[in-house]
Structure formats: C-alpha cells, structure tokens
Design an enzyme around this catalytic site. Structure first.
Site, PDB file in Angstrom:
ATOM      1  N   GLU A 154      37.541 -13.372  41.143  1.00  0.00           N
ATOM      2  CA  GLU A 154      38.125 -13.553  42.471  1.00  0.00           C
ATOM      3  C   GLU A 154      37.144 -13.156  43.564  1.00  0.00           C
ATOM      4  O   GLU A 154      36.769 -11.985  43.665  1.00  0.00           O
ATOM      5  CB  GLU A 154      39.402 -12.724  42.638  1.00  0.00           C
ATOM      6  CG  GLU A 154      40.047 -12.929  44.000  1.00  0.00           C
ATOM      7  CD  GLU A 154      41.246 -12.032  44.240  1.00  0.00           C
ATOM      8  OE1 GLU A 154      42.049 -12.344  45.144  1.00  0.00           O
ATOM      9  OE2 GLU A 154      41.385 -11.011  43.539  1.00  0.00           O
ATOM     10  N   ASP A 185      41.996 -17.055  46.130  1.00  0.00           N
ATOM     11  CA  ASP A 185      42.897 -16.404  47.074  1.00  0.00           C
ATOM     12  C   ASP A 185      42.613 -16.981  48.454  1.00  0.00           C
ATOM     13  O   ASP A 185      41.546 -16.759  49.030  1.00  0.00           O
ATOM     14  CB  ASP A 185      42.666 -14.893  47.041  1.00  0.00           C
ATOM     15  CG  ASP A 185      43.697 -14.125  47.841  1.00  0.00           C
ATOM     16  OD1 ASP A 185      43.973 -14.543  48.993  1.00  0.00           O
ATOM     17  OD2 ASP A 185      44.211 -13.106  47.346  1.00  0.00           O
ATOM     18  N   GLN A 220      46.265 -17.511  45.214  1.00  0.00           N
ATOM     19  CA  GLN A 220      47.059 -16.471  45.858  1.00  0.00           C
ATOM     20  C   GLN A 220      47.098 -16.749  47.350  1.00  0.00           C
ATOM     21  O   GLN A 220      46.201 -17.396  47.895  1.00  0.00           O
ATOM     22  CB  GLN A 220      46.488 -15.070  45.591  1.00  0.00           C
ATOM     23  CG  GLN A 220      46.702 -14.614  44.150  1.00  0.00           C
ATOM     24  CD  GLN A 220      46.124 -13.244  43.861  1.00  0.00           C
ATOM     25  OE1 GLN A 220      45.054 -12.897  44.350  1.00  0.00           O
ATOM     26  NE2 GLN A 220      46.815 -12.468  43.054  1.00  0.00           N
ATOM     27  N   GLU A 258      50.759 -12.642  47.190  1.00  0.00           N
ATOM     28  CA  GLU A 258      50.159 -11.316  47.249  1.00  0.00           C
ATOM     29  C   GLU A 258      50.035 -10.881  48.715  1.00  0.00           C
ATOM     30  O   GLU A 258      48.948 -10.847  49.286  1.00  0.00           O
ATOM     31  CB  GLU A 258      48.788 -11.306  46.568  1.00  0.00           C
ATOM     32  CG  GLU A 258      48.264  -9.893  46.343  1.00  0.00           C
ATOM     33  CD  GLU A 258      46.838  -9.879  45.811  1.00  0.00           C
ATOM     34  OE1 GLU A 258      46.543  -9.031  44.962  1.00  0.00           O
ATOM     35  OE2 GLU A 258      46.012 -10.710  46.263  1.00  0.00           O
TER      36      GLU A 258
END
Length: 270
Positions: free
Chosen positions: A143, A178, A206, A246
């Site tokens: 990530e 993300d 995310q 998230e």
C-alpha cells in the site's frame, strides 16, 4: 456496484472491537477489514464472522513495535527474522479466518538512509513472504501511503508500487489502492483507476474523504463518480474485489455516529 467492507479499526469507535462486527452487519456490510487482529485468538474472530454472516477481506501483517512508532518491517535491514515471524503469524490468522489477502506494511525509512538503499531488503522480504503465502492461496498487498499521515513511509506512489510488483515477480503480490492516500500524493484518481485496475494487479481499494479522512461524501473527492468508474472498469476486466471503508466517522464516538453517517453507502448501493 462494488462491494464495501467496514474497517472495524476506525468505524463504530464507541463500541468494543468485538461488538463492531454485529454493528457492521446490522448496517448492511457483508465484509470487514481492520488493521490488526492479534489481540484476539483467530477462533474468537472467526466466531464473530460466522455469527454475523461476514467475510474477512483484509487485515495487516504485524507492524513491528507500533506503540514506538514503527509502521512495518519489510524494508528494514537486520529485521528479517522478525519480519518472517510476523508473516508466519499473519498467515496463520488468514488461514483460520478464510481471509484471502494480507497487507504487508513497508515500514519507515530510517534516518540517514534512502529508499534506494532499502529496496533490495524490501524486494527480498516480499519474495520470501509471497512464496509462503502462495502455499495457502493468500495474496499479499503493498500500500502506498501519503507522507503527511505517515512521514517517512517507504512507499508513497502507485507507479512505484507497480514497479516493485514487477521486480518482486510474484503473481500473488498486488497493490492496495487507497484512494485517500492517492489523492493526497498524486490526484488524477479516475485516470489511475483506469490505468491500473485492468492490469489485474490491484487487489483491494480503500476510501475516505479528503482531507479530513471522514466519510467519503465529505471533502474534495467525488466518490460517486469514482464508484462508477470502478464499476465500469471492473466489468470490463473481471475485477470482483472489495472497497474498504477506512475512515474516521465525523461524529466520532457518539453512539450511533457511524450508522448516521452511512447515507453515502445507501446512495452508492442504488
């Protein structure tokens, strides 16, 4: 539309961790993710999943000494034995929970060192971990994280993550995209989704609002548009993954605050 998973480390903060499974299910979530499961036996977590009809879709491998500020071990020379022990523990949890993917946190660049100096350690660790994970059918995720939230994090950009995938050379290592972090570092989110999702190397999304990391309908990012882009591209390439929610509820730990902020989810599911 894409499937949404509740991040139980951030959502429902007024409840104990184990109570959050039931709250997520009551709000219509069918998948959950969280940062770390290791304070609870995997069997206890599995019981919560089964009780509430939930699927475990993601969690993080052990990050090292979290309370001392560590954010992963993968890039750190001299910590290989700890890294390997952490991967073994993460894979044990993943097997019990039926979780198909684990995020391997890269770690912080030590003072006085460079990312290039750490790259060989990072690649070697991920190659080893990928081999262990492949034996039980688990994907490992990398990530990119913005340097405002985690200054000094080893991996920050989507293009760097995909270059590392090519260097690692393991099909079960993928990118955790993300969109909150990506917007802060790079922007141009729709184009990056269209660029990377068809490659088959994006394992998970995310989301959170930018800049305050609240609900995705708060802030500068047009998530309804991006959900449509993901849906369109996913249909074309066969991607059937999850989008992890998230974010920190804007109402904080007010009882019911997370549920009150889920109007965006109802609109996205229409």
């Amino acid at each position: 539309m894409p499937r949404f998973a509740a991040n139980l480390s951030m959502l429902y903060p007024e409840l104990s961790f184990l109570e959050r499974f039931g709250a997520a299910a009551a709000d219509g979530f069918r998948g959950v993710e969280y940062l770390f499961p290791y304070e609870h036996p995997p069997e206890a977590l599995l019981a919560r999943l089964q009780e509430h009809g939930l699927q475990q879709v993601l969690f993080n491998g052990p990050p090292g000494r979290w309370d001392d500020g560590e954010r992963g071990l993968a890039c750190l020379p001299g910590r290989e034995s700890e890294f390997r022990a952490g991967i073994a523990e993460a894979l044990r949890y993943a097997k019990v929970l039926g979780c198909p993917r684990v995020h391997v946190m890269a770690g912080l660049v030590p003072e006085g060192q460079t990312r290039e100096a750490l790259r060989a350690t990072y690649v070697a660790n991920l190659r080893w971990a990928a081999e262990q994970a492949a034996a039980q059918g688990t994907d490992l995720l990398l990530e990119p994280i913005n340097t405002r939230d985690i200054p000094g994090f080893f991996l920050n950009r989507q293009d760097d993550a995909h270059a590392l995938l090519a260097e690692i050379g393991a099909p079960n290592v993928k990118v955790q995209m993300d969109l909150y972090h990506c917007q802060i570092v790079e922007g141009d989110l729709a184009a990056r989704i269209r660029q990377y999702l068809p490659t088959g190397r994006v394992g998970h999304f995310q989301i959170a609002g930018v800049p305050q990391r609240h609900e995705p309908d708060l802030g500068e990012v047009n998530y309804p548009y991006l959900f449509g882009v993901i849906d369109e591209v996913a249909r074309g390439c066969g991607w059937d993954g999850w989008i992890g929610c998230e974010y920190r509820p804007a109402r904080g730990a007010v009882p019911g605050g997370t549920s009150q902020g889920l109007g965006w989810l109802g609109r996205a599911s229409v």
